[in-house]
Scaffold this motif. Structure first.
Motif, PDB file in Angstrom:
ATOM      1  N   VAL A  37      36.031  51.406  41.537  1.00 58.72           N
ATOM      2  CA  VAL A  37      36.895  52.198  40.679  1.00 58.72           C
ATOM      3  C   VAL A  37      38.033  52.717  41.545  1.00 58.72           C
ATOM      4  O   VAL A  37      37.789  53.298  42.606  1.00 58.72           O
ATOM      5  CB  VAL A  37      36.140  53.372  40.027  1.00 58.72           C
ATOM      6  CG1 VAL A  37      37.097  54.225  39.204  1.00 58.72           C
ATOM      7  CG2 VAL A  37      35.001  52.854  39.167  1.00 58.72           C
ATOM      8  N   TYR A  38      39.239  52.480  41.104  1.00 56.20           N
ATOM      9  CA  TYR A  38      40.425  52.876  41.855  1.00 56.20           C
ATOM     10  C   TYR A  38      41.036  54.128  41.232  1.00 56.20           C
ATOM     11  O   TYR A  38      41.207  54.207  40.007  1.00 56.20           O
ATOM     12  CB  TYR A  38      41.445  51.741  41.866  1.00 56.20           C
ATOM     13  CG  TYR A  38      41.083  50.639  42.817  1.00 56.20           C
ATOM     14  CD1 TYR A  38      40.009  49.794  42.559  1.00 56.20           C
ATOM     15  CD2 TYR A  38      41.795  50.453  44.006  1.00 56.20           C
ATOM     16  CE1 TYR A  38      39.647  48.782  43.446  1.00 56.20           C
ATOM     17  CE2 TYR A  38      41.447  49.452  44.897  1.00 56.20           C
ATOM     18  CZ  TYR A  38      40.383  48.625  44.611  1.00 56.20           C
ATOM     19  OH  TYR A  38      40.027  47.634  45.502  1.00 56.20           O
ATOM     20  N   TYR A  39      41.359  55.084  42.097  1.00 54.35           N
ATOM     21  CA  TYR A  39      41.924  56.354  41.671  1.00 54.35           C
ATOM     22  C   TYR A  39      43.279  56.578  42.336  1.00 54.35           C
ATOM     23  O   TYR A  39      43.441  56.252  43.508  1.00 54.35           O
ATOM     24  CB  TYR A  39      41.015  57.512  42.080  1.00 54.35           C
ATOM     25  CG  TYR A  39      39.623  57.483  41.512  1.00 54.35           C
ATOM     26  CD1 TYR A  39      38.602  56.799  42.169  1.00 54.35           C
ATOM     27  CD2 TYR A  39      39.315  58.152  40.335  1.00 54.35           C
ATOM     28  CE1 TYR A  39      37.312  56.769  41.658  1.00 54.35           C
ATOM     29  CE2 TYR A  39      38.028  58.145  39.814  1.00 54.35           C
ATOM     30  CZ  TYR A  39      37.036  57.449  40.486  1.00 54.35           C
ATOM     31  OH  TYR A  39      35.761  57.433  39.970  1.00 54.35           O
ATOM     32  N   CYS A  40      44.192  57.154  41.589  1.00 58.30           N
ATOM     33  CA  CYS A  40      45.418  57.624  42.213  1.00 58.30           C
ATOM     34  C   CYS A  40      45.317  59.133  42.395  1.00 58.30           C
ATOM     35  O   CYS A  40      44.611  59.817  41.645  1.00 58.30           O
ATOM     36  CB  CYS A  40      46.662  57.247  41.402  1.00 58.30           C
ATOM     37  SG  CYS A  40      46.730  57.903  39.731  1.00 58.30           S
ATOM     38  N   ALA A  41      45.998  59.629  43.404  1.00 60.71           N
ATOM     39  CA  ALA A  41      45.915  61.040  43.748  1.00 60.71           C
ATOM     40  C   ALA A  41      47.226  61.509  44.349  1.00 60.71           C
ATOM     41  O   ALA A  41      48.007  60.707  44.870  1.00 60.71           O
ATOM     42  CB  ALA A  41      44.774  61.280  44.727  1.00 60.71           C
ATOM     43  N   ALA A  42      47.451  62.806  44.283  1.00 65.36           N
ATOM     44  CA  ALA A  42      48.655  63.406  44.863  1.00 65.36           C
ATOM     45  C   ALA A  42      48.264  64.585  45.738  1.00 65.36           C
ATOM     46  O   ALA A  42      47.424  65.398  45.356  1.00 65.36           O
ATOM     47  CB  ALA A  42      49.604  63.862  43.766  1.00 65.36           C
ATOM     48  N   GLY A  43      48.867  64.644  46.919  1.00 57.88           N
ATOM     49  CA  GLY A  43      48.584  65.736  47.833  1.00 57.88           C
ATOM     50  C   GLY A  43      49.819  66.144  48.597  1.00 57.88           C
ATOM     51  O   GLY A  43      50.846  65.468  48.546  1.00 57.88           O
ATOM     52  N   ARG A  44      49.685  67.220  49.351  1.00 65.79           N
ATOM     53  CA  ARG A  44      50.836  67.765  50.074  1.00 65.79           C
ATOM     54  C   ARG A  44      51.080  67.095  51.414  1.00 65.79           C
ATOM     55  O   ARG A  44      52.103  67.335  52.058  1.00 65.79           O
ATOM     56  CB  ARG A  44      50.655  69.263  50.266  1.00 65.79           C
ATOM     57  CG  ARG A  44      50.992  70.056  49.025  1.00 65.79           C
ATOM     58  CD  ARG A  44      52.399  69.743  48.555  1.00 65.79           C
ATOM     59  NE  ARG A  44      53.120  70.914  48.148  1.00 65.79           N
ATOM     60  CZ  ARG A  44      54.411  70.946  47.860  1.00 65.79           C
ATOM     61  NH1 ARG A  44      55.118  69.846  47.943  1.00 65.79           N
ATOM     62  NH2 ARG A  44      55.002  72.047  47.495  1.00 65.79           N
TER      63      ARG A  44
END
Length: 121
Positions: A92-99
């Motif tokens: 399962v592939y997830y996209c994510a956003a971080g600083r």
């Protein structure tokens, strides 16, 4: 704030898929956008990432030369082009956003819901 991942599916070994992550609710200028994956029974692992502002990229060794991450500022999307897929890419592939740039999932504050990629003949 929402990240919506899409584009997963069933593909034969050696085939290609293109995942997309649509961002809404805020701007991610200044953020680092990552793609992670999690196979059954395994920990979530970093796959690729890109700085939204500069376009600078990073890749896991296991996908270098096969996967390409890109972003479209106008459409507020991040894409992961996956070529020469192998059965071990199944996850399962997830996209994510971080600083900041990190391989650790804990440092990312925003996550999409995941999209399943199955590589099998």
């Amino acid at each position: 704030v929402q990240l919506q991942a899409s584009g997963g599916g069933l593909v034969q070994p050696g085939g290609s898929l293109r995942l997309s992550c649509a961002a809404s609710g805020r701007t991610f200028v200044g953020y680092y956008m990552g793609w992670f994956r999690q196979a059954p029974g395994k920990e979530r692992e970093f796959v690729a990432g890109i700085w939204w502002s500069s376009g600078s990229t990073n890749y896991a060794d296991s996908v270098k030369g096969r996967f390409t991450i890109s972003r479209d500022n106008a459409k507020n999307t991040v894409a992961l082009q996956m070529n020469s897929l192998k059965p071990e890419d199944t996850a399962v592939y997830y996209c994510a956003a971080g600083r900041g740039w990190s391989k650790s999932p804990e440092t990312y504050g925003y996550w999409g819901q995941g999209t399943l990629v199955t590589v099998s003949s």
